[in-house]
Design an enzyme around this catalytic site. Structure first.
Site, PDB file in Angstrom:
ATOM      1  N   HIS A 105     -30.507   4.715   5.727  1.00 26.37           N
ATOM      2  CA  HIS A 105     -29.736   5.180   4.571  1.00 26.37           C
ATOM      3  C   HIS A 105     -29.048   3.986   3.921  1.00 26.37           C
ATOM      4  O   HIS A 105     -28.526   3.113   4.596  1.00 26.37           O
ATOM      5  CB  HIS A 105     -28.690   6.207   5.013  1.00 26.37           C
ATOM      6  CG  HIS A 105     -27.645   6.465   3.967  1.00 26.37           C
ATOM      7  ND1 HIS A 105     -27.925   7.157   2.814  1.00 26.37           N
ATOM      8  CD2 HIS A 105     -26.349   6.095   3.881  1.00 26.37           C
ATOM      9  CE1 HIS A 105     -26.823   7.191   2.065  1.00 26.37           C
ATOM     10  NE2 HIS A 105     -25.868   6.565   2.691  1.00 26.37           N
ATOM     11  N   LYS A 133       0.845  -1.198   0.000  1.00 28.68           N
ATOM     12  CA  LYS A 133       0.000   0.000   0.000  1.00 28.68           C
ATOM     13  C   LYS A 133       0.880   1.248   0.000  1.00 28.68           C
ATOM     14  O   LYS A 133       0.712   2.157  -0.803  1.00 28.68           O
ATOM     15  CB  LYS A 133      -0.888  -0.013   1.247  1.00 28.68           C
ATOM     16  CG  LYS A 133      -1.644   1.278   1.482  1.00 28.68           C
ATOM     17  CD  LYS A 133      -2.216   1.318   2.901  1.00 28.68           C
ATOM     18  CE  LYS A 133      -2.912   2.628   3.179  1.00 28.68           C
ATOM     19  NZ  LYS A 133      -4.128   2.835   2.395  1.00 28.68           N
ATOM     20  N   ARG A 152      -6.372   0.337  -0.912  1.00 29.78           N
ATOM     21  CA  ARG A 152      -7.237   0.570   0.247  1.00 29.78           C
ATOM     22  C   ARG A 152      -7.457  -0.711   1.038  1.00 29.78           C
ATOM     23  O   ARG A 152      -7.804  -1.743   0.483  1.00 29.78           O
ATOM     24  CB  ARG A 152      -8.603   1.110  -0.211  1.00 29.78           C
ATOM     25  CG  ARG A 152      -8.514   2.514  -0.757  1.00 29.78           C
ATOM     26  CD  ARG A 152      -8.368   3.531   0.360  1.00 29.78           C
ATOM     27  NE  ARG A 152      -9.624   3.736   1.052  1.00 29.78           N
ATOM     28  CZ  ARG A 152     -10.490   4.713   0.740  1.00 29.78           C
ATOM     29  NH1 ARG A 152     -10.265   5.528  -0.259  1.00 29.78           N
ATOM     30  NH2 ARG A 152     -11.594   4.833   1.442  1.00 29.78           N
ATOM     31  N   GLU A 198     -20.820  13.825  13.241  1.00 28.90           N
ATOM     32  CA  GLU A 198     -20.058  12.575  13.471  1.00 28.90           C
ATOM     33  C   GLU A 198     -18.558  12.782  13.661  1.00 28.90           C
ATOM     34  O   GLU A 198     -17.754  11.919  13.325  1.00 28.90           O
ATOM     35  CB  GLU A 198     -20.332  11.560  12.337  1.00 28.90           C
ATOM     36  CG  GLU A 198     -21.809  11.194  12.212  1.00 28.90           C
ATOM     37  CD  GLU A 198     -22.116  10.159  11.116  1.00 28.90           C
ATOM     38  OE1 GLU A 198     -21.208   9.428  10.690  1.00 28.90           O
ATOM     39  OE2 GLU A 198     -23.284  10.092  10.692  1.00 28.90           O
ATOM     40  N   GLU A 207     -25.069  -6.134   0.559  1.00 31.79           N
ATOM     41  CA  GLU A 207     -23.822  -6.911   0.486  1.00 31.79           C
ATOM     42  C   GLU A 207     -23.937  -8.281   1.130  1.00 31.79           C
ATOM     43  O   GLU A 207     -23.174  -9.175   0.800  1.00 31.79           O
ATOM     44  CB  GLU A 207     -22.710  -6.191   1.252  1.00 31.79           C
ATOM     45  CG  GLU A 207     -22.259  -4.936   0.626  1.00 31.79           C
ATOM     46  CD  GLU A 207     -21.137  -4.309   1.445  1.00 31.79           C
ATOM     47  OE1 GLU A 207     -20.962  -3.117   1.311  1.00 31.79           O
ATOM     48  OE2 GLU A 207     -20.458  -5.033   2.210  1.00 31.79           O
ATOM     49  N   HIS A 240     -18.963  11.603  -4.007  1.00 32.47           N
ATOM     50  CA  HIS A 240     -17.636  11.026  -4.238  1.00 32.47           C
ATOM     51  C   HIS A 240     -16.782  11.875  -5.159  1.00 32.47           C
ATOM     52  O   HIS A 240     -15.674  11.488  -5.502  1.00 32.47           O
ATOM     53  CB  HIS A 240     -17.760   9.598  -4.756  1.00 32.47           C
ATOM     54  CG  HIS A 240     -18.218   8.676  -3.667  1.00 32.47           C
ATOM     55  ND1 HIS A 240     -19.542   8.627  -3.280  1.00 32.47           N
ATOM     56  CD2 HIS A 240     -17.541   7.848  -2.837  1.00 32.47           C
ATOM     57  CE1 HIS A 240     -19.641   7.765  -2.265  1.00 32.47           C
ATOM     58  NE2 HIS A 240     -18.455   7.290  -1.989  1.00 32.47           N
TER      59      HIS A 240
END
Ligand code: GLN
Ligand code: ZN
Length: 766
Positions: free
Chosen positions: A649, A18, A523, A492, A613, A702
């Site tokens: 959400h 990475k 990642r 948050e 998922e 994004h």
């Protein structure tokens, strides 16, 4: 019995790959240094596997970015738009081309978009989707697999086993980029290149090759069975002398078992962790010369193997096939497990004694063979460890189990139906039409992140930390008021991650220091470990929500992560069904929801971005999953009064096929990603007549791009064609934590203008 692995984690135990990739992309290191790091990592991993007693050692499982992307390069399936990356810029190498395809390319006057990325079956790994055209041609383009094989051959005494994605799975993983054909029709053009690769490997000295065909564990699309028979017959015909292993994983073969057993290959690998029941039915189907590789060690989780259970499988297989037709392996590539438990020096001894990461799984693979050959002491030690875990009082909390057992239908049901709740909520909140809100997080600046880090390290006191968080929260609330949002969030700032935050506050969770798993490219994620019965001993978010509400007279939305998402993004227990663990988490979240309501918070969002998922690979298993997953959400949401408004959400997946279950969650409001598909998703909601309120995301968070008010206004008009205006909310696609402040503020101001414009338009038509 031969011992082998299907693949090994690429990143390195300290995420060296990475760092090297990111340094290279930023221009901090040169190509040579990147290549040297990669070479060194592979050599370390090969040596480690050899030293641990593996007989066949995978090569070409390593990748700078993704192994499916590497297959597109090997087969020369490179979309035309990337041609200038190599033709116009001669210093670029194949790795640069791969990076351009994976990440896009904005250099030397080029502006190329990246290829699509999607989830690798039901894992959290993402691969780069091959692109196919109708007149697609293939040619041997990359030398990576040959170089990897040569390097492994020189280094090792054990047998290097090149790993490739098999031809049928490679095609099925891809996508047609124009109409008028099905990608399986490309097989006759693709196969000659596969055969060329395999022949060359054989001629270079390869004894074995592993062809991954995970689609054999799925519901096959039309034509795929024929494609399998044809492809492997051709390979057998043209690659005599090369031993082929077809690897399946993540699911059982089920109705594809006869097909798999009929392929003219030397060995079939099956996943006995996910599908233990398949062994008995498969054994009688295997033709006399075919070997079977038993995937008995969990390649997707971090628990120590139960040797006596694995031995039962090994004995059953050996009884039918004989020892020399049986191999032992982890269930799938170890890519999905962290590298090395030895680095977890902070973890207490007891917890650590229950676990095995990739390096330890190599040892387990070897030990299973030694026990089979008669080494009883290893078996006794393992049996003792397994028994100690099963009996540990840290795992079993009778009160938690009893509470789950006593969940009733009423616990999963709001007091009144949505339409009645809606009236009460309208009276209570008096929101305008097209109310505006955000998904929860606001930009997490370097300041906020270093604040949390200093607190964790103990460099600042709790009081200082709280004060700084309060200041950030207060500022964010002032800003939201000035922008004119209707339902506010606290931002948050106290959260590092939406699952970790809750895991740290709940009982039954553990955290690792280095338990990283590759998610995509460079990642990685570090999932918490759920090891015991989950319970909530104290409030988790109430303090922050109450503080935030005290700063404003507008409604403040409480913000929680839902039970299915917490499950999905953790390493889960292997000693009880997922449904049971999820129900425990659901009760903990339910208690938090009720506590928020008691503290005066009237709107509470329970995020479930990961609900899709968790869908099982096989259609036949999906209803059952959806039924417990939806129920868990409902249990978490149903402890409140009718006038309390529950939001959920979801993002980044295609929800069309589970719309009925989304409706069944019965959230008062759902905010959902739609802007990138230009509201296409709404058709599904409209066709189904989704009954509750919806906030279709009106801009893509994004990207740093600030959308205009006019764009968002037209999306809202489009939404109103599908959904009654009284049910529409206005919000971004997802949380804003990855964005910067200036673009966030500008985009939200435009979003509020857009909402005001559509409200005005509605008034005029009335
Ligand atoms: N509330 C979370 C946030 O805003 C939701 C994140 C998500 O959907 N992944 O960050
Ligand atoms: Zn989201």
């Amino acid at each position: 019995m031969l011992k082998h692995t299907l693949g090994y984690p690429r990143m390195g135990a300290r995420r060296q790959l990475k760092k090297a990739c990111e340094d290279y992309w930023q221009g901090r290191i040169g190509r040579q240094e990147l290549f040297v790091t990669a070479q060194r990592l592979q050599e370390e991993q090969w040596r480690l596997q050899e030293a641990s007693g593996m007989d066949l050692i995978p090569c070409n499982d390593f990748s700078f970015y993704d192994h499916v992307l590497d297959m597109s390069l090997l087969m020369g399936a490179i979309p035309d738009r990337y041609a200038p990356v190599v033709t116009d810029i001669p210093q670029n190498t194949e790795a640069d081309l791969a990076f351009a395809m994976a990440r896009g390319y904005q250099q030397h006057g080029l502006d190329l978009t990246a290829m699509e990325m999607t989830k690798w079956f039901d894992t959290n790994y993402h691969y780069i989707v091959p692109e196919f055209r109708k007149n697609q041609s293939f040619r041997l383009f990359s030398n990576k697999v040959f170089n990897a094989f040569d390097a492994a051959k020189h280094l090792l005494k054990a047998t290097p086993k090149p790993v490739l994605t098999g031809p049928v799975s490679f095609l099925l993983l891809g996508k047609e980029k124009e109409p008028g054909f099905h990608r399986l029709e490309l097989l006759p053009k693709l196969l000659p290149v596969y055969i060329e690769v395999l022949q060359r490997l054989r001629d270079n000295g390869a004894a074995w090759v592993q062809l991954d065909e995970p689609f054999l564990g799925t519901d096959l699309p039309a034509g795929a069975a024929e494609a399998y028979s044809y492809a492997y017959a051709e390979i057998a015909k043209h690659c005599k002398g090369l031993r082929t292993m077809v690897a399946t994983y993540f699911e059982g073969l089920r109705d594809n078992a006869e097909l798999a057993a009929s392929l003219p290959v030397c060995c079939l690998h099956i996943d006995l962790v996910r599908a233990p029941e398949q062994l008995s039915s498969l054994l009688p189907l295997l033709p006399p010369k075919m070997s079977l590789s038993l995937g008995v060690i969990d390649g997707r989780n971090i628990w120590k193997n139960n040797y006596s259970r694995s031995l039962e499988f090994i004995r059953e297989a050996v009884n039918v096939l004989g020892e020399n037709r049986v191999m032992i392996a982890p269930s799938c590539s170890l890519l999905h497990t962290p590298a090395d438990l030895d680095l977890e020096t902070d973890m207490d001894e007891e917890l650590r004694s229950w676990m095995a990461f990739a390096k330890q799984k190599l040892i387990e693979t070897d030990e299973l063979n030694r026990i089979f050959q008669g080494d009883d002491s290893l078996l006794h030690a393992n049996t003792a460890a397994i028994a100690a875990r099963a009996a540990s009082s840290r795992i079993h909390k009778p009160a938690v189990k009893a509470r789950v057992a006593s969940i009733t239908e009423a616990d999963a049901q709001r007091a009144s139906a949505f339409l009645q709740r809606q009236v009460l909520q309208q009276q209570r909140f008096r929101l305008p039409l097209y109310p505006t809100t955000t998904i929860g997080s606001f930009p997490q600046t370097a300041d906020i992140r270093s604040l949390r880090a200093s607190y964790k390290k103990g460099d600042i006191l709790a009081a200082q930390y709280d004060q700084a968080l309060e200041a950030a929260t207060r500022d964010t609330i002032r800003l939201q008021e000035s922008i004119g949002l209707d339902v506010l969030v606290h931002g948050e700032f106290e959260r590092n991650d939406m699952v970790e935050y809750f895991g740290e506050k709940l009982e039954g969770f553990a955290f690792t220091q280095h338990g990283w798993v590759q998610s995509y490219g460079s990642r990685c994620v570090k999932p918490p470990v759920i090891y015991g019965d989950v319970s909530r001993e104290e409030d988790m978010t109430v303090r922050w929500s109450v503080f935030a509400q005290s700063c404003t007279s507008l409604p403040m939305k409480g913000m929680l992560t839902g039970p299915v998402t917490i499950l999905q993004w953790s390493f889960v227990r292997d000693d009880q069904p997922r449904a049971e663990t999820t129900a425990q988490i659901a009760l903990a979240i339910r208690d938090e929801v009720v506590a928020l309501e008691k503290a005066g918070i009237g709107i509470i969002q329970i995020d479930e971005p990961a609900i899709r998922e968790g869908l099982p690979i096989r259609q036949a298993d999906r209803e059952q999953y959806l039924s417990w997953a939806v129920k868990a959400f409902r249990v978490s949401a149903s402890g409140v009064q009718d006038a309390t408004q529950i939001h959920t959400h979801m993002c980044y997946s295609d929800f069309n096929d589970i719309i009925r279950h989304i409706a069944d969650m019965d959230a008062d409001v759902i905010t959902i990603e739609t802007s990138r598909s230009q509201m296409e998703l709404l058709e599904a909601f409209a066709d189904f007549r989704y009954p509750n309120e919806i906030g279709p995301g009106v801009y893509d968070i994004h990207s740093p791009r600030v959308p205009t008010a006019a764009e968002m206004e037209s999306l809202l008009h489009k939404a109103a064609e599908y959904i009654p205006a009284r049910n529409i909310w206005v919000n971004p696609d997802c949380g804003l934590k990855t964005r910067k402040w200036p673009e966030t503020e500008a985009a939200l101001r435009n979003m509020v203008s857009a909402a005001r414009a559509v409200r005005a338009a509605v008034k005029e038509t009335v």
